[in-house]
Design a protein around this motif. Sequence first.
Motif, short mmCIF file in Angstrom:
data_model
loop_
_atom_site.label_atom_id
_atom_site.label_comp_id
_atom_site.label_asym_id
_atom_site.label_seq_id
_atom_site.Cartn_x
_atom_site.Cartn_y
_atom_site.Cartn_z
N THR A 197 0.84 -1.20 0.00
CA THR A 197 0.00 0.00 0.00
C THR A 197 0.87 1.25 0.00
N SER A 212 -5.08 -3.01 -0.22
CA SER A 212 -5.55 -3.17 1.16
C SER A 212 -5.94 -1.83 1.75
N ASP A 213 -6.79 -1.88 2.78
CA ASP A 213 -7.12 -0.68 3.53
C ASP A 213 -5.89 -0.17 4.27
N THR A 225 -10.62 2.96 9.01
CA THR A 225 -9.96 2.41 7.83
C THR A 225 -10.29 3.24 6.60
N ALA A 227 -10.27 2.84 2.47
CA ALA A 227 -10.24 1.81 1.41
C ALA A 227 -9.37 2.24 0.25
#
Length: 234
Positions: A197, A212-213, A225, A227
């Motif tokens: 990420t 991924s978050d 979180t 997104a």
Amino acid sequence: MKNMLLMSGSKYQNTPYLEHTQDWLKHFLGNAHIKVAFIPYAGVSRTFDAYEQLVQNALGGLNNIEIISVHRSKKHSDIIEQADAIAVGGGNTYCLLKLLYENQLLDIIREKVLAGMPYFGWSAGANIAGASIMTTNDMPITYPPSFAALNLFPHQINPHFISGKMAGHNGESREERLAEFLIINPEATVYALPEGTALHIQGNNATVLGQSDILQFSKNMQMHTFAPNSTFQY
């Protein structure tokens, strides 16, 4: 306007070095030919020459960028003055910050980025863009004068975030370590970046990249979180 790409790490799953970042970097850096000042200070296990070569090889497919390590000049800041963008590699965050202080680069990097020069970094190179390095995962194998970092992203960053514990591991989980940090620093906010990420910072906005978050932890480990592909103000 600040323009930063803060990446959790140099690899994702079984991909080669920096391969998963290529599309991000193409979008981030654009098509114009640019000179990138590379800061290799975190690479404890390799020489600066070898680290520079590793990154040059990894990003060789981006034909529009020329990567030059700051150690190529006696005065390391001269390379940054001549560059169009700044890249900071991963490794040991304490070594990175110590050498940034010793070579008097923190102020010039901060000045350039606030004036709009693109900045990208992975692992330790993402961690130092935050307020301090107190949420690094590294051992303090050397002593920087302070834990205060660039503060271009005025919060804490935790790269390589992995939730929970591996079987048989009796030490603290990453959540437990971050909870300890927030007990001592209850006014802080931590952004945890799982592998694969990144945060693309544009001014006061941040966009989540990857699959991924990204997790935000605040006082009492309150969690929020974000997104993939979402944008938020920080």
